[in-house]
Design an enzyme around this catalytic site. Sequence first.
Site, short mmCIF file in Angstrom:
data_model
loop_
_atom_site.label_atom_id
_atom_site.label_comp_id
_atom_site.label_asym_id
_atom_site.label_seq_id
_atom_site.Cartn_x
_atom_site.Cartn_y
_atom_site.Cartn_z
N CYS A 144 0.81 -1.23 0.00
CA CYS A 144 0.00 0.00 0.00
C CYS A 144 0.84 1.27 0.00
O CYS A 144 0.47 2.27 -0.63
CB CYS A 144 -0.98 0.00 1.17
N ASP A 299 -8.35 5.10 -1.44
CA ASP A 299 -7.85 3.93 -0.73
C ASP A 299 -7.21 2.94 -1.70
O ASP A 299 -7.87 2.46 -2.62
CB ASP A 299 -9.04 3.27 0.00
N HIS A 301 -6.31 -0.06 -1.00
CA HIS A 301 -6.55 -1.43 -0.56
C HIS A 301 -7.73 -2.08 -1.29
O HIS A 301 -8.58 -2.73 -0.68
CB HIS A 301 -6.78 -1.47 0.95
#
Length: 402
Positions: A144, A299, A301
């Site tokens: 990430c 994000d 993820h």
Amino acid sequence: MTWDTKNQFETTKTSQELPATSQDHISDNKMNSEPSHRLSQFWSSLTRSSSESITAEPVVILGHTYREGDRDREGDSEVQKQVKKRYWMSYRSGFEPIKKHEDGPSPLSFVQSMIFNKNVGNTFANIHSLVDNDNFTTDVGWGCMIRTSQSVLANAIDRAGYEVDVELFADTSSAAFSLHNFVKVASDSPLRVRPGQWFGPSAASLSIKRLCEARNSSTNVPLSVLVCESGDIYDDQIQTFPVLLLLPLRLGIDHVNNVYHSSLLQLLEVPQSAGIAGGKPSSSLYFFGYQGTSLLYLDPHYPQNVSAGVGSYHSSSYQKLDISDMDPSMMAGIVLKNNEDYTDLKRRTTGNKIIHFHEARNYNDYVEVEREDFIDLGQNNRSATAGAEADFDSESSMVIVD
């Protein structure tokens, strides 16, 4: 194929979710006739829209301010349009294999993250990643910070006024700014980071610098890169334009210290901003703006297949995180297109507690990057990793767990 992540990530408020105005509560004796009822509804809709546009706090996105209720001529949300213009790099699956290093974590140590993620369908589409313990074919569970660093770089190129070629960020060893090359640069350095190990903000900054320098030596990539440790910017180092300033920062212990809140928001408010790679405890996110004290982020993820098209690098959906919940370790990006930009930045950030301007650097100073700037998350016992954080000093500790 392009994945639409709007349903998963959408957190912006619709008009139905906003507080009702006084015109919404109309007594029964005023609704006896159908015409008067319709007139009341019409008036309520007008006053509600006006009230929302006035009372809602403005949304700041990389130096530009918008109202949450603003719409374009087609009726589309101006905020979401601006969000969709940002470049969003996320987890990918099914990419060119990265061989496991004998001293590094094994791919199967991330099986839990591979199975329980925000796009389970992607997991089953790449089922081979669940049985291959010799090669990494996904960065789910460990990549990430690399993805948010790619987001800072891509948006910096865009902010500098150049077209962004997303193929430079493709997940192959031949792509200049791929995850593969982030890992390779760090692996070839004295830090010897292994595939599956986590990048800290300092390491991410230095990797971007080296990749841009290598790319500039063979092809015309528009940006030079300066890494400004501790937020210190020196006039005598600003030699060529455009330049990307990367600031690896730690602004507290467990959370961002209150004294830095307004200064941090200012880094997203200045027109030179390229965003921030950082996050909340246990994840790195790409921050591109704020509303009030809520930071807006994309994000990473969300696993997508490596074959997903150009549209997969954008999303109109975003989330919010209150600044008081933000992890103190981060990497901020600032783009200067010319000397006038630099002068403007200095003027706008007078009194900023994060960045500091100096005429010249003391060349007796040097930057020391600790081996611990990379954290091995391949260990089964993650509590050991958490315990290691306490041993880092404030200068070398840039730790977020993916």
